[in-house]
Structures are given as structure tokens and as C-alpha cells.
Scaffold this motif. Structure first.
Motif: not given
Length: 152
Positions: A2-7
Motif C-alpha cells: 500500500g502507499g504510504e500515508q503522508a504525515w
């Protein structure tokens, strides 16, 4: 996978700023109400004093014109009584040309150091018809308005 979620930074509540602005606004409004109240009190004192100041001056000159020097002396303030004894005042007032009539031209009242002070402009007529304008200071002393100063 899955894609990383932006902080993302969590939102800070803005309550302290709003509270400060609200308290500052309330303080400013309270100060304005206080200043307005003080101004209204000052105006009220000055407006209510005009009638009694006129009555004091009118009574003083009416008594002088009628020769009731002892009653006129009773209207003098403590400072004026300190300069004049009752006998000295009577002798001074009865020295020709004596006051035979008067006309009140203007009444003004102001405050100085929080105390009301009146000034009455009077045209004094003397025996023989000579007339002159005089400014008569009137002060509040022990709850009563009194003539203070040299009306002649």
C-alpha cells in the motif's frame, strides 16, 4: 503494498488565542463604559449646578441692592470671610457709589480637580447710573454655593 500515508500535523486548538481576544475585548468595553459613566456624571454635576449658582449670585446682589449687607455677607465663602470682617465688608459695600441694581448676563459651571466651580457675569449698576461688568466666582462649600472672590 500500500502507499504510504503522508504525515500531517494535528490541528491545534485555537482556544487560547480566542480566549485572550475575548478577554481583551471585554476589558476594553468595560473601560469604555467606565469612561462614559464618568463623563456622564461630570456633565450631570455641571448641568445641575447652573440653577443654584445663578440663585446664589442673584440673592447676593439682591441683598446688596436692598442694603441687607449682613445677609449678603452670609453668602460669602470662608476664604472671602477671612479677608473681610463683617464690619469691614459692610463699610466697603456702603461706600459710594453703592450698588443700586444688577443684571445677570451669563452663568458658567465647570469642574476643576473634580469639584464644580461656577462663574457668574453680572452687570452692576451703581448710584448715578454707572454700570460695569464683573465676574463673580461661586464655589461649593459644605454643600452650599457661596460667593468667593472680589465682586467689586
Amino acid at each position: 503494498m500500500g502507499g504510504e500515508q503522508a504525515w500531517s500535523r494535528p490541528a491545534r486548538p485555537r482556544r487560547p488565542v480566542r480566549t485572550g481576544l475575548l478577554l481583551g475585548g471585554l476589558t476594553m468595553a468595560l473601560c469604555l463604559v467606565g469612561v462614559a459613566g464618568l463623563g456622564a456624571w461630570n456633565v450631570q454635576v455641571v448641568m445641575q449646578a447652573g440653577g443654584p449658582v445663578r440663585e446664589t449670585a442673584d440673592g447676593f446682589f439682591r441683598e446688596l441692592s436692598a442694603g441687607e449687607v449682613d445677609r449678603a455677607y452670609d453668602r460669602l465663602c470662608d476664604q472671602a470671610r477671612g479677608r473681610w470682617s463683617e464690619v469691614g465688608f459692610a463699610g466697603w459695600v456702603k461706600t459710594p457709589p453703592v450698588v443700586s441694581g444688577y443684571e445677570i448676563l451669563d452663568v458658567s459651571v465647570r469642574t476643576k480637580a473634580g469639584r464644580p466651580i461656577g462663574e457668574v457675569t453680572v452687570r452692576v449698576t451703581r448710584d448715578g447710573g454707572a454700570a460695569e461688568e464683573r465676574r463673580l466666582p461661586v464655589v461649593k462649600e459644605d454643600g452650599e454655593w457661596r460667593v468667593c472672590g472680589d465682586p467689586f
